[in-house]
Design a protein around this motif. Sequence first.
Motif, PDB file in Angstrom:
ATOM      1  N   GLU A 120       0.828  -1.203   0.000  1.00  0.00           N
ATOM      2  CA  GLU A 120       0.000   0.000   0.000  1.00  0.00           C
ATOM      3  C   GLU A 120       0.865   1.257   0.000  1.00  0.00           C
ATOM      4  O   GLU A 120       0.565   2.243  -0.695  1.00  0.00           O
ATOM      5  CB  GLU A 120      -0.928  -0.010   1.207  1.00  0.00           C
ATOM      6  N   ALA A 121       1.953   1.276   0.793  1.00  0.00           N
ATOM      7  CA  ALA A 121       2.844   2.434   0.811  1.00  0.00           C
ATOM      8  C   ALA A 121       3.484   2.654  -0.551  1.00  0.00           C
ATOM      9  O   ALA A 121       3.612   3.798  -1.024  1.00  0.00           O
ATOM     10  CB  ALA A 121       3.915   2.238   1.875  1.00  0.00           C
ATOM     11  N   ALA A 122       3.885   1.578  -1.203  1.00  0.00           N
ATOM     12  CA  ALA A 122       4.489   1.709  -2.525  1.00  0.00           C
ATOM     13  C   ALA A 122       3.490   2.245  -3.531  1.00  0.00           C
ATOM     14  O   ALA A 122       3.843   3.047  -4.412  1.00  0.00           O
ATOM     15  CB  ALA A 122       5.041   0.356  -2.970  1.00  0.00           C
ATOM     16  N   ARG A 123       2.259   1.825  -3.454  1.00  0.00           N
ATOM     17  CA  ARG A 123       1.235   2.335  -4.361  1.00  0.00           C
ATOM     18  C   ARG A 123       1.012   3.836  -4.134  1.00  0.00           C
ATOM     19  O   ARG A 123       0.788   4.596  -5.098  1.00  0.00           O
ATOM     20  CB  ARG A 123      -0.057   1.548  -4.175  1.00  0.00           C
ATOM     21  N   SER A 124       1.047   4.286  -2.870  1.00  0.00           N
ATOM     22  CA  SER A 124       0.876   5.720  -2.578  1.00  0.00           C
ATOM     23  C   SER A 124       2.030   6.520  -3.164  1.00  0.00           C
ATOM     24  O   SER A 124       1.827   7.597  -3.771  1.00  0.00           O
ATOM     25  CB  SER A 124       0.797   5.964  -1.071  1.00  0.00           C
ATOM     26  N   ARG A 125       3.260   6.055  -2.986  1.00  0.00           N
ATOM     27  CA  ARG A 125       4.399   6.757  -3.543  1.00  0.00           C
ATOM     28  C   ARG A 125       4.333   6.811  -5.057  1.00  0.00           C
ATOM     29  O   ARG A 125       4.693   7.813  -5.683  1.00  0.00           O
ATOM     30  CB  ARG A 125       5.695   6.085  -3.083  1.00  0.00           C
ATOM     31  N   PHE A 126       3.847   5.728  -5.644  1.00  0.00           N
ATOM     32  CA  PHE A 126       3.729   5.706  -7.097  1.00  0.00           C
ATOM     33  C   PHE A 126       2.669   6.705  -7.580  1.00  0.00           C
ATOM     34  O   PHE A 126       2.872   7.413  -8.581  1.00  0.00           O
ATOM     35  CB  PHE A 126       3.390   4.305  -7.574  1.00  0.00           C
ATOM     36  N   ALA A 127       1.554   6.788  -6.844  1.00  0.00           N
ATOM     37  CA  ALA A 127       0.516   7.758  -7.231  1.00  0.00           C
ATOM     38  C   ALA A 127       1.037   9.187  -7.134  1.00  0.00           C
ATOM     39  O   ALA A 127       0.781  10.033  -8.008  1.00  0.00           O
ATOM     40  CB  ALA A 127      -0.712   7.567  -6.341  1.00  0.00           C
ATOM     41  N   LEU A 128       1.792   9.490  -6.059  1.00  0.00           N
ATOM     42  CA  LEU A 128       2.361  10.820  -5.913  1.00  0.00           C
ATOM     43  C   LEU A 128       3.355  11.117  -7.019  1.00  0.00           C
ATOM     44  O   LEU A 128       3.375  12.237  -7.590  1.00  0.00           O
ATOM     45  CB  LEU A 128       3.033  10.953  -4.549  1.00  0.00           C
ATOM     46  N   ALA A 129       4.183  10.134  -7.354  1.00  0.00           N
ATOM     47  CA  ALA A 129       5.163  10.335  -8.425  1.00  0.00           C
ATOM     48  C   ALA A 129       4.471  10.561  -9.763  1.00  0.00           C
ATOM     49  O   ALA A 129       4.937  11.346 -10.602  1.00  0.00           O
ATOM     50  CB  ALA A 129       6.087   9.121  -8.501  1.00  0.00           C
ATOM     51  N   GLN A 130       3.339   9.906 -10.007  1.00  0.00           N
ATOM     52  CA  GLN A 130       2.593  10.107 -11.232  1.00  0.00           C
ATOM     53  C   GLN A 130       2.063  11.551 -11.306  1.00  0.00           C
ATOM     54  O   GLN A 130       2.117  12.198 -12.370  1.00  0.00           O
ATOM     55  CB  GLN A 130       1.438   9.110 -11.306  1.00  0.00           C
ATOM     56  N   ASP A 131       1.567  12.051 -10.180  1.00  0.00           N
ATOM     57  CA  ASP A 131       1.066  13.431 -10.161  1.00  0.00           C
ATOM     58  C   ASP A 131       2.201  14.416 -10.423  1.00  0.00           C
ATOM     59  O   ASP A 131       2.044  15.398 -11.180  1.00  0.00           O
ATOM     60  CB  ASP A 131       0.401  13.733  -8.823  1.00  0.00           C
ATOM     61  N   ASN A 155      11.879   9.847 -13.929  1.00  0.00           N
ATOM     62  CA  ASN A 155      12.638   8.768 -13.299  1.00  0.00           C
ATOM     63  C   ASN A 155      12.039   8.375 -11.949  1.00  0.00           C
ATOM     64  O   ASN A 155      11.963   7.184 -11.606  1.00  0.00           O
ATOM     65  CB  ASN A 155      14.095   9.200 -13.137  1.00  0.00           C
ATOM     66  N   ASP A 156      11.615   9.395 -11.177  1.00  0.00           N
ATOM     67  CA  ASP A 156      10.988   9.095  -9.889  1.00  0.00           C
ATOM     68  C   ASP A 156       9.714   8.270 -10.062  1.00  0.00           C
ATOM     69  O   ASP A 156       9.437   7.358  -9.260  1.00  0.00           O
ATOM     70  CB  ASP A 156      10.673  10.402  -9.152  1.00  0.00           C
ATOM     71  N   ALA A 157       8.941   8.574 -11.088  1.00  0.00           N
ATOM     72  CA  ALA A 157       7.695   7.828 -11.340  1.00  0.00           C
ATOM     73  C   ALA A 157       7.999   6.374 -11.707  1.00  0.00           C
ATOM     74  O   ALA A 157       7.326   5.437 -11.249  1.00  0.00           O
ATOM     75  CB  ALA A 157       6.896   8.500 -12.444  1.00  0.00           C
ATOM     76  N   ALA A 162       8.322   0.534 -10.102  1.00  0.00           N
ATOM     77  CA  ALA A 162       9.081  -0.679  -9.836  1.00  0.00           C
ATOM     78  C   ALA A 162       8.947  -1.098  -8.383  1.00  0.00           C
ATOM     79  O   ALA A 162       8.899  -2.293  -8.068  1.00  0.00           O
ATOM     80  CB  ALA A 162      10.538  -0.462 -10.206  1.00  0.00           C
ATOM     81  N   ALA A 163       8.873  -0.119  -7.478  1.00  0.00           N
ATOM     82  CA  ALA A 163       8.710  -0.434  -6.059  1.00  0.00           C
ATOM     83  C   ALA A 163       7.365  -1.107  -5.803  1.00  0.00           C
ATOM     84  O   ALA A 163       7.252  -1.988  -4.948  1.00  0.00           O
ATOM     85  CB  ALA A 163       8.852   0.834  -5.230  1.00  0.00           C
ATOM     86  N   VAL A 164       6.351  -0.706  -6.547  1.00  0.00           N
ATOM     87  CA  VAL A 164       5.039  -1.348  -6.410  1.00  0.00           C
ATOM     88  C   VAL A 164       5.115  -2.815  -6.852  1.00  0.00           C
ATOM     89  O   VAL A 164       4.589  -3.719  -6.185  1.00  0.00           O
ATOM     90  CB  VAL A 164       3.980  -0.591  -7.227  1.00  0.00           C
ATOM     91  N   ALA A 165       5.793  -3.060  -7.969  1.00  0.00           N
ATOM     92  CA  ALA A 165       5.930  -4.434  -8.445  1.00  0.00           C
ATOM     93  C   ALA A 165       6.693  -5.282  -7.430  1.00  0.00           C
ATOM     94  O   ALA A 165       6.355  -6.446  -7.172  1.00  0.00           O
ATOM     95  CB  ALA A 165       6.628  -4.451  -9.799  1.00  0.00           C
ATOM     96  N   GLU A 166       7.741  -4.696  -6.841  1.00  0.00           N
ATOM     97  CA  GLU A 166       8.519  -5.427  -5.838  1.00  0.00           C
ATOM     98  C   GLU A 166       7.676  -5.726  -4.608  1.00  0.00           C
ATOM     99  O   GLU A 166       7.741  -6.839  -4.053  1.00  0.00           O
ATOM    100  CB  GLU A 166       9.748  -4.607  -5.452  1.00  0.00           C
ATOM    101  N   ALA A 167       6.872  -4.766  -4.170  1.00  0.00           N
ATOM    102  CA  ALA A 167       6.017  -4.976  -3.009  1.00  0.00           C
ATOM    103  C   ALA A 167       4.945  -6.031  -3.301  1.00  0.00           C
ATOM    104  O   ALA A 167       4.580  -6.824  -2.420  1.00  0.00           O
ATOM    105  CB  ALA A 167       5.373  -3.658  -2.587  1.00  0.00           C
ATOM    106  N   GLN A 168       4.445  -6.059  -4.537  1.00  0.00           N
ATOM    107  CA  GLN A 168       3.459  -7.080  -4.907  1.00  0.00           C
ATOM    108  C   GLN A 168       4.074  -8.482  -4.851  1.00  0.00           C
ATOM    109  O   GLN A 168       3.444  -9.431  -4.378  1.00  0.00           O
ATOM    110  CB  GLN A 168       2.921  -6.785  -6.311  1.00  0.00           C
ATOM    111  N   ALA A 169       5.301  -8.603  -5.332  1.00  0.00           N
ATOM    112  CA  ALA A 169       5.974  -9.907  -5.295  1.00  0.00           C
ATOM    113  C   ALA A 169       6.221 -10.352  -3.864  1.00  0.00           C
ATOM    114  O   ALA A 169       6.061 -11.540  -3.521  1.00  0.00           O
ATOM    115  CB  ALA A 169       7.282  -9.835  -6.072  1.00  0.00           C
ATOM    116  N   ALA A 170       6.602  -9.397  -3.004  1.00  0.00           N
ATOM    117  CA  ALA A 170       6.851  -9.748  -1.598  1.00  0.00           C
ATOM    118  C   ALA A 170       5.565 -10.197  -0.924  1.00  0.00           C
ATOM    119  O   ALA A 170       5.568 -11.152  -0.121  1.00  0.00           O
ATOM    120  CB  ALA A 170       7.449  -8.555  -0.880  1.00  0.00           C
TER     121      ALA A 170
END
Length: 389
Positions: A120-131, A155-157, A162-170
């Motif tokens: 969930e934290a990775a998804r939030s960071r990804f949403a912020l990076a998209q904005d 690059n941040d986005a 990638a962090a979201v994908a890693e968190a999903q795998a974990a």
Amino acid sequence: MLKAIQQPGRRLTLAFAIAAAAVTGATLYQSQASAEAQASAPPPPSVTVATVEHQQIRTWASFSGRLTPVASADIKPLVGGTIQKVSFYDGQHVSQGQALFLIDPRPHEAALARASAQLEAARSRFALAQDELERARRLLEDKLISQSLFDAAQNDAQTAKAAVAEAQAARQQAALNLEYAHISAPVAGRISRAELTEGNVVEAGPNAPVLASIVANDRLYAEFSVDEQTFLRFVRATDNPKSMPIELTLAADKSVIYEGHLHAFDNRLDTASGTIRARAIVENTDGALTPGMYAEVRLGAPQLSEALVLPERAIGTNQNKKFVLVVDADNTARYREVSLGKQWRGQRIISEGLQPGDRVIVGGLAHVRPDSPVTPTAAESTDNLAATF
């Protein structure tokens, strides 16, 4: 003088009369004796005959083999922890997916919760990076920021994605570990005893202990070796080995016949023994078959063939020759040499010496001699030639 001459003639006539009477008496006695002998002679012996006809039969070849399981599994832990529960008893028949062991799930539940939060934290960071990336794109279009600042936002986005994908795998791995803590049966079959019980701590990995083993027992493999000649004869008759039937009996108990079919031949011949390995599948109809048993396997030809067959009791031996007694049209037993083929269900295949329609004596042979008259009686259906199957 005249009387002296006639006296010898009378005596001669009398002698002839006596001789004729004696011959007539002897003839009458012999005729009466012959009639009495004929009246007292025994009638021709009664025999049972079977009319030989072509039968549709399947030829069989016998081999020795062993039973092996169609499916088996050694149960090992995929995650470490303390065994909390054993859900079966020794020797139980278990179904696929049935619960067997429970390893303490609490550490794995906590790991799953942690992985879910990190996702969930990775998804939030990804949403912020998209904005931030969208704002940077608009500012770049208005030439309010440099290209380098836009590249940094892009690059941040990508990093956040990638962090979201890693968190999903974990999280997926944590969920699997929790699932592995609930050990279930991978196959249906009979399970062994539990090698480790409640309270024991186990570890995963290459050195993980075997907790139990399962052997599927509804069907089993019968593995045996087939000689080269039989292999060529049967394989050339069909392109589908599974069309070859199998009959199996146990060496320790031949009262039950198990049926199945050939599964496959191996891909090479053993040059040392001149045989090829074969594997058949047999249905364990009464549940008595167990892997490791010694068995006698009969492999049937893929197709039926025509043959003349006779019961073994109809065949006699004269030194090194085999013969039968055939009843001709005059009901006389005639000696006939025959050549024998293989055995077939208690019968014997006759390869030479008989023709369809011949009447062969199958009962009462002890009282019959060649070229003697007999009184034939047709055999009952159970005593006649073997039934077609």
